[in-house]
Design a protein around this motif. Structure first.
Motif, PDB file in Angstrom:
ATOM      1  N   THR A 160       0.804  -1.222   0.000  1.00 29.33           N
ATOM      2  CA  THR A 160       0.000   0.000   0.000  1.00 29.33           C
ATOM      3  C   THR A 160       0.835   1.268   0.000  1.00 29.33           C
ATOM      4  O   THR A 160       0.292   2.356  -0.134  1.00 29.33           O
ATOM      5  N   ARG A 161       2.163   1.118   0.171  1.00 32.62           N
ATOM      6  CA  ARG A 161       3.022   2.303   0.252  1.00 32.62           C
ATOM      7  C   ARG A 161       4.136   2.243  -0.779  1.00 32.62           C
ATOM      8  O   ARG A 161       4.671   1.170  -1.087  1.00 32.62           O
ATOM      9  N   LEU A 162       4.528   3.393  -1.252  1.00 34.87           N
ATOM     10  CA  LEU A 162       5.587   3.513  -2.244  1.00 34.87           C
ATOM     11  C   LEU A 162       6.890   2.918  -1.730  1.00 34.87           C
ATOM     12  O   LEU A 162       7.582   2.191  -2.459  1.00 34.87           O
ATOM     13  N   ASP A 163       7.254   3.182  -0.489  1.00 38.45           N
ATOM     14  CA  ASP A 163       8.534   2.701   0.041  1.00 38.45           C
ATOM     15  C   ASP A 163       8.588   1.177   0.130  1.00 38.45           C
ATOM     16  O   ASP A 163       9.675   0.596   0.117  1.00 38.45           O
ATOM     17  N   GLU A 164       7.439   0.518   0.194  1.00 36.96           N
ATOM     18  CA  GLU A 164       7.439  -0.951   0.181  1.00 36.96           C
ATOM     19  C   GLU A 164       7.925  -1.473  -1.171  1.00 36.96           C
ATOM     20  O   GLU A 164       8.664  -2.452  -1.249  1.00 36.96           O
ATOM     21  N   ILE A 165       7.513  -0.806  -2.231  1.00 36.05           N
ATOM     22  CA  ILE A 165       7.925  -1.217  -3.577  1.00 36.05           C
ATOM     23  C   ILE A 165       9.372  -0.821  -3.831  1.00 36.05           C
ATOM     24  O   ILE A 165      10.180  -1.632  -4.298  1.00 36.05           O
TER      25      ILE A 165
END
Length: 193
Positions: free
Chosen positions: A70-75
Motif C-alpha cells: 500500500t506504500r511507495l517505500d514498500e515497492i
C-alpha cells in the motif's frame, strides 16, 4: 530457484518454477506477448527484443511479493535490494549479461499508480548504475509506445517492475532528462540505436 549468497531472504524464481501461479502467469505472458511481434507496435520485431534471449539463456528471473502493498517505500525498498543483486548476478562485462532480466511481481498492489510512481522514483538510481526499470500492469500504464504513442505496450497480467541492463536503443526513453541522457552517453558514446 536461486538464493542470494549472503542474504537468504532474497530469492529469484526461474521459469521452471511454475508452481507459483503469478510467476506462471507472467512467464506465459512473456512467451506469448513479449517475444512476438504486435501489429500496433509501430516497428518490426518482437515487443521486447531481449525477452527471447533472456528466456533461452535461462536468465529470466522473477520475484513475487505476496503481501499486500500500500506504500511507495514498500515497492522501492524491494526494488533497491534486487537492483543491487542484479548488478552482482549479471555484471555488464559478462558475455550474456544484457539478456538478464529480473521481474518483481506485486500481485497484491491495488493502487496501480504506485507501480508507476515507484518506477519514476527508482529511475535515477537505476540509470546511474547502467540499468533500466520499467513499470507494467493491466491499468493500462499511462505511457504510450515509443513508435506508436496511441498503443499501450506496458500492459501485463500482474503488476510488476522489470529490471535489465541499459542498451544503446534506450536513448529515446531517457532523452527528456539531461542527467539520465548523460549517463547513457557516458556508457554508449552517444549511440542512438
Amino acid at each position: 530457484m536461486i538464493t542470494h549468497p549472503r542474504d537468504p531472504a532474497l530469492r529469484l524464481l526461474e521459469t521452471t518454477d511454475v508452481h507459483v501461479p503469478e510467476a506462471a502467469k507472467v512467464v506465459a505472458w512473456a512467451r506469448d506477448y513479449l517475444v512476438n511481434a504486435h501489429p500496433d507496435l509501430g516497428r518490426k520485431g518482437p515487443v521486447c527484443p531481449y525477452a527471447q534471449g533472456s528466456l533461452s539463456r535461462r536468465a529470466f528471473y522473477l520475484h513475487v511479493v505476496p503481501e499486500p502493498v500500500t506504500r511507495l517505500d514498500e515497492i522501492t525498498g524491494v526494488a533497491e535490494k534486487y537492483r543491487d543483486w542484479f548488478l552482482e548476478l549479471a555484471p555488464r562485462a559478462e558475455p550474456d549479461a544484457l539478456f538478464t532480466t529480473i521481474l518483481l511481481l506485486f500481485p497484491e498492489v491495488r493502487d496501480l499508480a504506485l507501480i508507476d510512481r515507484a518506477q519514476a522514483a527508482l529511475r535515477p538510481s537505476f540509470v546511474s548504475r547502467g540499468l533500466m526499470v520499467g513499470e507494467f500492469h493491466d491499468g493500462p500504464p499511462p505511457k504510450g509506445g515509443l513508435w506508436n504513442p496511441e498503443w499501450r505496450p506496458l500492459r501485463s497480467p500482474v503488476p510488476l517492475l522489470g529490471l535489465r541492463h541499459m542498451v544503446p536503443s534506450d536513448r529515446p526513453f531517457l532523452a527528456h532528462d539531461p542527467a539520465l541522457l548523460e549517463v547513457h552517453e557516458a556508457l554508449f558514446g552517444g549511440a542512438r540505436c
